[in-house]
Design a protein around this motif. Structure first.
Motif, PDB file in Angstrom:
ATOM      1  N   GLN A  49       0.792  -1.229   0.000  1.00  0.00           N
ATOM      2  CA  GLN A  49       0.000   0.000   0.000  1.00  0.00           C
ATOM      3  C   GLN A  49       0.826   1.281   0.000  1.00  0.00           C
ATOM      4  O   GLN A  49       0.286   2.361  -0.207  1.00  0.00           O
ATOM      5  CB  GLN A  49      -0.926   0.000   1.227  1.00  0.00           C
ATOM      6  N   GLU A  50       2.144   1.171   0.239  1.00  0.00           N
ATOM      7  CA  GLU A  50       2.949   2.393   0.300  1.00  0.00           C
ATOM      8  C   GLU A  50       3.458   2.768  -1.089  1.00  0.00           C
ATOM      9  O   GLU A  50       4.511   2.317  -1.542  1.00  0.00           O
ATOM     10  CB  GLU A  50       4.126   2.212   1.280  1.00  0.00           C
ATOM     11  N   ASP A  51       2.681   3.614  -1.773  1.00  0.00           N
ATOM     12  CA  ASP A  51       2.984   3.992  -3.159  1.00  0.00           C
ATOM     13  C   ASP A  51       4.321   4.712  -3.294  1.00  0.00           C
ATOM     14  O   ASP A  51       5.020   4.552  -4.301  1.00  0.00           O
ATOM     15  CB  ASP A  51       1.862   4.877  -3.722  1.00  0.00           C
ATOM     16  N   SER A  61      -0.607  -2.959  -6.402  1.00  0.00           N
ATOM     17  CA  SER A  61      -1.151  -2.594  -5.094  1.00  0.00           C
ATOM     18  C   SER A  61      -1.691  -3.817  -4.367  1.00  0.00           C
ATOM     19  O   SER A  61      -1.513  -3.976  -3.161  1.00  0.00           O
ATOM     20  CB  SER A  61      -2.272  -1.556  -5.250  1.00  0.00           C
ATOM     21  N   GLU A  62      -2.370  -4.693  -5.119  1.00  0.00           N
ATOM     22  CA  GLU A  62      -2.979  -5.874  -4.517  1.00  0.00           C
ATOM     23  C   GLU A  62      -2.488  -7.131  -5.211  1.00  0.00           C
ATOM     24  O   GLU A  62      -2.405  -7.184  -6.440  1.00  0.00           O
ATOM     25  CB  GLU A  62      -4.499  -5.806  -4.613  1.00  0.00           C
ATOM     26  N   LYS A 101       4.891  -2.079   2.853  1.00  0.00           N
ATOM     27  CA  LYS A 101       3.766  -1.767   3.725  1.00  0.00           C
ATOM     28  C   LYS A 101       3.833  -0.322   4.200  1.00  0.00           C
ATOM     29  O   LYS A 101       4.864   0.343   4.074  1.00  0.00           O
ATOM     30  CB  LYS A 101       3.784  -2.696   4.946  1.00  0.00           C
ATOM     31  N   SER A 113       0.804   8.137   5.091  1.00  0.00           N
ATOM     32  CA  SER A 113       1.185   8.062   3.680  1.00  0.00           C
ATOM     33  C   SER A 113       2.458   8.868   3.452  1.00  0.00           C
ATOM     34  O   SER A 113       2.498  10.076   3.703  1.00  0.00           O
ATOM     35  CB  SER A 113       0.060   8.609   2.790  1.00  0.00           C
TER      36      SER A 113
END
Length: 333
Positions: A22-24, A109-110, A131, A168
């Motif tokens: 999830q950590e773009d 992302s997933e 993460k 974020s």
């Protein structure tokens, strides 16, 4: 991430990498690091694909093209859905036998860890799950960014900043840029600077809204809700975040009852310590039964919206009104 850094330093690359999570910010940073290291900035031996409509045959043809006046070719694929949905067997087989001149980087992302492609990359390349970072890691990173700009903030201001900016890294970076510009000519960033410049995240507003609900400050809770609506935040997302917050408080309250300390709870739940501290304060105003009831109520209202029995805006109002009524005010244990 440590493995990728070592690969880059030694110029010895895996045939495939999967950057997921999830950590773009971290995914983007490591994608760019790999691109620079593998290609040396030469776009002639670099191909990029994005989206769920990639032609696998065309992709493999590109991969089979030898590098031009270079040692390596790099192919990057982003948000393909290959790790969530059924993937072409040809790509799975190819990942198992990638030629020595080629490195493939997937950015997703997933992922489904049971998928054949995930297993192929895991067994033949390297998977890095990026993460959301813990509070201690974020603090060190923020301090390093501030130091590079010859800026500093004290511990209390840093905690306040994290509450405003959230976890974020993209948002943190953007908010720091604003603060650095705002405090041009000054070394120390203060709490007053945060108040003037920083944009409070939706999650932070949800924290404040639940605190208002917990302490029976109904008007304030409703005002915060209407503020979120003014900011075009969808009511169903607010309901989801509200439910998530009730769940966090319930978990913290349960673990506290079992004798866990703040740091242990944060590690066990995978959240920052300051989040646990805030949940701990909110937990004083709820009973375990009351929190479970609130969670069930959120699920019930979500179903009512989906079936058309209630409007999404009204269902959140009803939750806020019910749990912020004065007669419900009791400290739970």
């Amino acid at each position: 991430m440590k493995i990728i850094n070592e690969n880059i330093k030694e110029k010895r690359f895996k045939r495939s990498y999967l950057l997921c999570g999830q950590e773009d910010y971290l995914k983007r940073q490591y994608k760019e690091k790999l691109k620079e290291a593998v290609t040396g900035g030469d776009d002639m031996n670099y191909s990029y694909y994005e989206g769920k409509l990639i032609d696998v045959k065309e992709l493999i043809d590109t991969c089979e093209t030898l590098p031009f006046f270079a040692e390596y070719r790099l192919v990057v694929m982003e948000n393909t859905g290959f790790f969530k949905n059924a993937c072409d067997d040809a790509l799975v087989d190819y990942v198992k036998n990638i030629p020595d001149y080629l490195t493939i980087v997937f950015v997703e992302s997933e992922v489904d860890k049971r998928s054949r492609l995930y297993k192929a990359v895991s067994q033949n390349g390297y998977v890095s799950e990026m993460k959301v970072q813990e509070g201690a890691v974020l603090k060190k990173w923020i301090v390093s960014l501030l130091t590079a700009q010859q800026k500093k903030m004290d511990g209390r201001t840093l905690e306040q900043f994290l509450e405003y900016a959230g976890s974020s890294m993209d948002n943190i970076y953007q908010e720091l840029e604003k603060l650095v510009c705002y405090t041009m000519g000054r070394e120390v960033i203060t709490g007053e600077d945060l108040e003037q410049v920083c944009t409070v995240t939706t999650v932070s507003k949800i924290f404040d809204m639940v605190s208002a609900v917990a302490q029976k400050r109904q008007r304030e809770a409703l005002d915060l809700y209407y503020d979120l609506l003014t900011l075009k935040e969808p009511p169903m997302r607010i309901l989801y975040l509200l439910s998530r917050q009730f769940n966090l408080i319930l978990q913290v309250k349960d673990l506290l009852a079992q004798g866990y300390q703040t740091a242990s709870i944060a590690k066990k739940m995978g959240v920052q310590a300051f989040i646990v501290t805030k949940c701990q304060k909110q937990a004083e105003y709820f009973t375990m039964a009351g929190l479970r009831e609130a969670l069930e109520e959120c699920v019930s209202f979500e179903e009512a919206v989906k079936t058309g029995r209630l409007s999404d805006k009204m269902c959140v109002e009803l939750i806020i009104i019910k749990y912020s009524q004065r007669q419900e005010n009791e400290h739970g244990k």
